[in-house]
Design a protein around this motif. Structure first.
Motif, PDB file in Angstrom:
ATOM      1  N   SER A   1      -0.724 -50.293 -27.961  1.00  0.00           N
ATOM      2  CA  SER A   1       0.707 -50.119 -27.727  1.00  0.00           C
ATOM      3  C   SER A   1       1.309 -51.448 -27.304  1.00  0.00           C
ATOM      4  CB  SER A   1       0.935 -49.058 -26.633  1.00  0.00           C
ATOM      5  OG  SER A   1       2.297 -48.895 -26.356  1.00  0.00           O
ATOM      6  N   GLY A   2       1.800 -52.213 -28.272  1.00  0.00           N
ATOM      7  CA  GLY A   2       2.300 -53.545 -27.958  1.00  0.00           C
ATOM      8  C   GLY A   2       1.164 -54.460 -27.540  1.00  0.00           C
ATOM      9  N   ARG A   3       1.277 -55.090 -26.381  1.00  0.00           N
ATOM     10  CA  ARG A   3       0.235 -55.981 -25.871  1.00  0.00           C
ATOM     11  C   ARG A   3      -0.841 -55.231 -25.096  1.00  0.00           C
ATOM     12  NH1 ARG A   3       0.994 -59.069 -22.130  1.00  0.00           N
ATOM     13  NH2 ARG A   3      -0.509 -60.681 -22.674  1.00  0.00           N
ATOM     14  N   LYS A   4      -0.631 -53.939 -24.859  1.00  0.00           N
ATOM     15  CA  LYS A   4      -1.537 -53.173 -24.014  1.00  0.00           C
ATOM     16  C   LYS A   4      -2.369 -52.197 -24.839  1.00  0.00           C
ATOM     17  CE  LYS A   4      -1.522 -50.444 -19.739  1.00  0.00           C
ATOM     18  NZ  LYS A   4      -0.664 -49.793 -18.735  1.00  0.00           N
ATOM     19  N   MET A   5      -3.667 -52.128 -24.524  1.00  0.00           N
ATOM     20  CA  MET A   5      -4.548 -51.168 -25.159  1.00  0.00           C
ATOM     21  C   MET A   5      -4.679 -49.955 -24.244  1.00  0.00           C
ATOM     22  SD  MET A   5      -6.406 -50.494 -27.846  1.00  0.00           S
ATOM     23  CE  MET A   5      -6.717 -52.079 -28.623  1.00  0.00           C
ATOM     24  N   ILE A   6      -4.269 -48.783 -24.736  1.00  0.00           N
ATOM     25  CA  ILE A   6      -4.346 -47.547 -23.979  1.00  0.00           C
ATOM     26  C   ILE A   6      -5.627 -46.822 -24.341  1.00  0.00           C
ATOM     27  CG2 ILE A   6      -3.182 -45.367 -23.445  1.00  0.00           C
ATOM     28  CD1 ILE A   6      -1.518 -47.809 -22.725  1.00  0.00           C
ATOM     29  N   ALA A   7      -6.383 -46.360 -23.342  1.00  0.00           N
ATOM     30  CA  ALA A   7      -7.609 -45.606 -23.579  1.00  0.00           C
ATOM     31  C   ALA A   7      -7.461 -44.208 -22.981  1.00  0.00           C
ATOM     32  CB  ALA A   7      -8.811 -46.316 -22.965  1.00  0.00           C
ATOM     33  N   LEU A   8      -7.557 -43.184 -23.837  1.00  0.00           N
ATOM     34  CA  LEU A   8      -7.396 -41.796 -23.405  1.00  0.00           C
ATOM     35  C   LEU A   8      -8.679 -41.025 -23.695  1.00  0.00           C
ATOM     36  CD1 LEU A   8      -3.864 -41.184 -24.989  1.00  0.00           C
ATOM     37  CD2 LEU A   8      -4.352 -41.729 -22.596  1.00  0.00           C
ATOM     38  N   PRO A   9      -9.302 -40.372 -22.689  1.00  0.00           N
ATOM     39  CA  PRO A   9     -10.509 -39.580 -22.944  1.00  0.00           C
ATOM     40  C   PRO A   9     -10.222 -38.475 -23.956  1.00  0.00           C
ATOM     41  CG  PRO A   9     -10.176 -39.909 -20.585  1.00  0.00           C
ATOM     42  CD  PRO A   9      -8.916 -40.371 -21.262  1.00  0.00           C
ATOM     43  N   LEU A  10     -10.995 -38.440 -25.040  1.00  0.00           N
ATOM     44  CA  LEU A  10     -10.752 -37.455 -26.088  1.00  0.00           C
ATOM     45  C   LEU A  10     -10.962 -36.027 -25.600  1.00  0.00           C
ATOM     46  CD1 LEU A  10     -12.362 -39.465 -28.981  1.00  0.00           C
ATOM     47  CD2 LEU A  10     -10.051 -38.540 -29.030  1.00  0.00           C
ATOM     48  N   SER A  11     -11.869 -35.839 -24.647  1.00  0.00           N
ATOM     49  CA  SER A  11     -12.125 -34.486 -24.139  1.00  0.00           C
ATOM     50  C   SER A  11     -10.961 -33.950 -23.320  1.00  0.00           C
ATOM     51  CB  SER A  11     -13.399 -34.475 -23.293  1.00  0.00           C
ATOM     52  OG  SER A  11     -13.291 -35.389 -22.213  1.00  0.00           O
ATOM     53  N   ASP A  12     -10.008 -34.830 -22.931  1.00  0.00           N
ATOM     54  CA  ASP A  12      -8.833 -34.402 -22.157  1.00  0.00           C
ATOM     55  C   ASP A  12      -7.614 -34.166 -23.042  1.00  0.00           C
ATOM     56  OD1 ASP A  12     -10.350 -34.663 -19.890  1.00  0.00           O
ATOM     57  OD2 ASP A  12      -9.513 -36.590 -19.286  1.00  0.00           O
ATOM     58  N   ILE A  13      -7.797 -34.265 -24.359  1.00  0.00           N
ATOM     59  CA  ILE A  13      -6.681 -34.099 -25.299  1.00  0.00           C
ATOM     60  C   ILE A  13      -6.788 -32.751 -25.993  1.00  0.00           C
ATOM     61  CG2 ILE A  13      -5.627 -34.986 -27.431  1.00  0.00           C
ATOM     62  CD1 ILE A  13      -6.634 -37.759 -26.617  1.00  0.00           C
ATOM     63  N   SER A  14      -5.694 -31.980 -26.010  1.00  0.00           N
ATOM     64  CA  SER A  14      -5.698 -30.696 -26.717  1.00  0.00           C
ATOM     65  C   SER A  14      -5.255 -30.860 -28.164  1.00  0.00           C
ATOM     66  CB  SER A  14      -4.802 -29.679 -26.009  1.00  0.00           C
ATOM     67  OG  SER A  14      -3.450 -30.126 -25.972  1.00  0.00           O
ATOM     68  N   TYR A  15      -4.249 -31.683 -28.399  1.00  0.00           N
ATOM     69  CA  TYR A  15      -3.852 -31.972 -29.780  1.00  0.00           C
ATOM     70  C   TYR A  15      -3.028 -33.249 -29.840  1.00  0.00           C
ATOM     71  CZ  TYR A  15       0.846 -29.853 -29.010  1.00  0.00           C
ATOM     72  OH  TYR A  15       2.109 -29.549 -28.554  1.00  0.00           O
TER      73      TYR A  15
END
Length: 235
Positions: free
Chosen positions: A132-146
């Motif tokens: 996202s722009g200059r920043k890399m966002i890391a989101l745990p896949l197991s915490d995502i519903s869709y």
């Protein structure tokens, strides 16, 4: 089998770390080494690696953080481990969302701990990395519903059905290679976490959070079969 690339401008450090990785036991990872950017890029173009161990201070004053940023944009599914003699707590390092740090001098226990971190993240579904722009966002896949593509932006929803991030200029095609087998492409604009399905009916499904989502008519048969196969693998 884990396929690992070590990129450090000191060949003795590469060989030392390779030896420790190969001593971890069966199955031993397949390890390749590079001491400059050209070698690293050549190996990356020829083979699919599960993890890259990357020195922060490289040859000719090259910056491992800058290389990591390029690496994650092109090969976003790989785990990233920074190897260094010391950690400088600067924003640039954490903007790349590394999976772990390996501090020099190397020991078998340090290497074992890092590999356990990598394997745990891979087994639990890993993380979704979004630039996202200059920043890399890391989101745990197991915490995502869709995940849904809405009006030229990517929206990510947590297990409660709440939107936790909107990212403009990013499409589903940009992130789909990162998604593990338990994510289902049920609609042209939607990927869902099959672990969160409560009911599946003809042309729609309901998640545990109560959100109801459509299934494309063209994708219904495949979606139904994939969910049946998924339930079988979970038993």
């Amino acid at each position: 089998m884990q396929r690992i690339l070590i990129y450090d401008d000191r060949i003795e450090h590469c060989n030392e770390l390779k030896k420790l990785l190969e001593e971890l036991g069966e199955p031993s990872p397949k390890v390749s080494v590079a001491v400059n950017a050209a070698e690293a890029e050549r190996l990356l173009s020829r083979e699919s690696f599960t993890a890259v161990f990357l020195d922060i201070e490289l040859e000719n004053e090259n910056n491992g953080i800058t290389f990591a940023d390029r690496l994650q944009k092109q090969y976003s599914g790989m785990s990233l481990v920074f190897i260094t003699a010391h950690i400088r707590y600067c924003e640039d390092i954490f903007a790349t969302s590394p999976d772990a740090f390996l501090l020099k001098p190397f020991t078998l226990e340090k290497v074992r701990r890092v590999m356990q971190i990598i394997e745990y993240k891979q087994q639990s579904g890993g993380v979704l990395k979004i630039n996202s722009g200059r920043k890399m966002i890391a989101l745990p896949l197991s915490d995502i519903s869709y995940i849904e593509s809405i009006r030229r932006r990517l929206a990510v929803f947590d297990l409660s059905g709440k939107c936790i991030g909107e990212y403009y200029g990013i499409s589903l095609a940009d992130i789909q290679e990162q998604l593990p087998e338990f994510f289902l492409h049920c609609h042209q604009s939607i990927y869902i976490n099959m672990k969160q399905i409560m009911t599946l009916r003809r042309f729609s499904l309901t998640l545990k959070c109560g959100t109801e989502l459509p299934i494309s008519q063209s994708r219904y048969r495949e979606s139904k079969q994939r969910y049946i196969d998924f339930l079988g693998s979970e038993i």
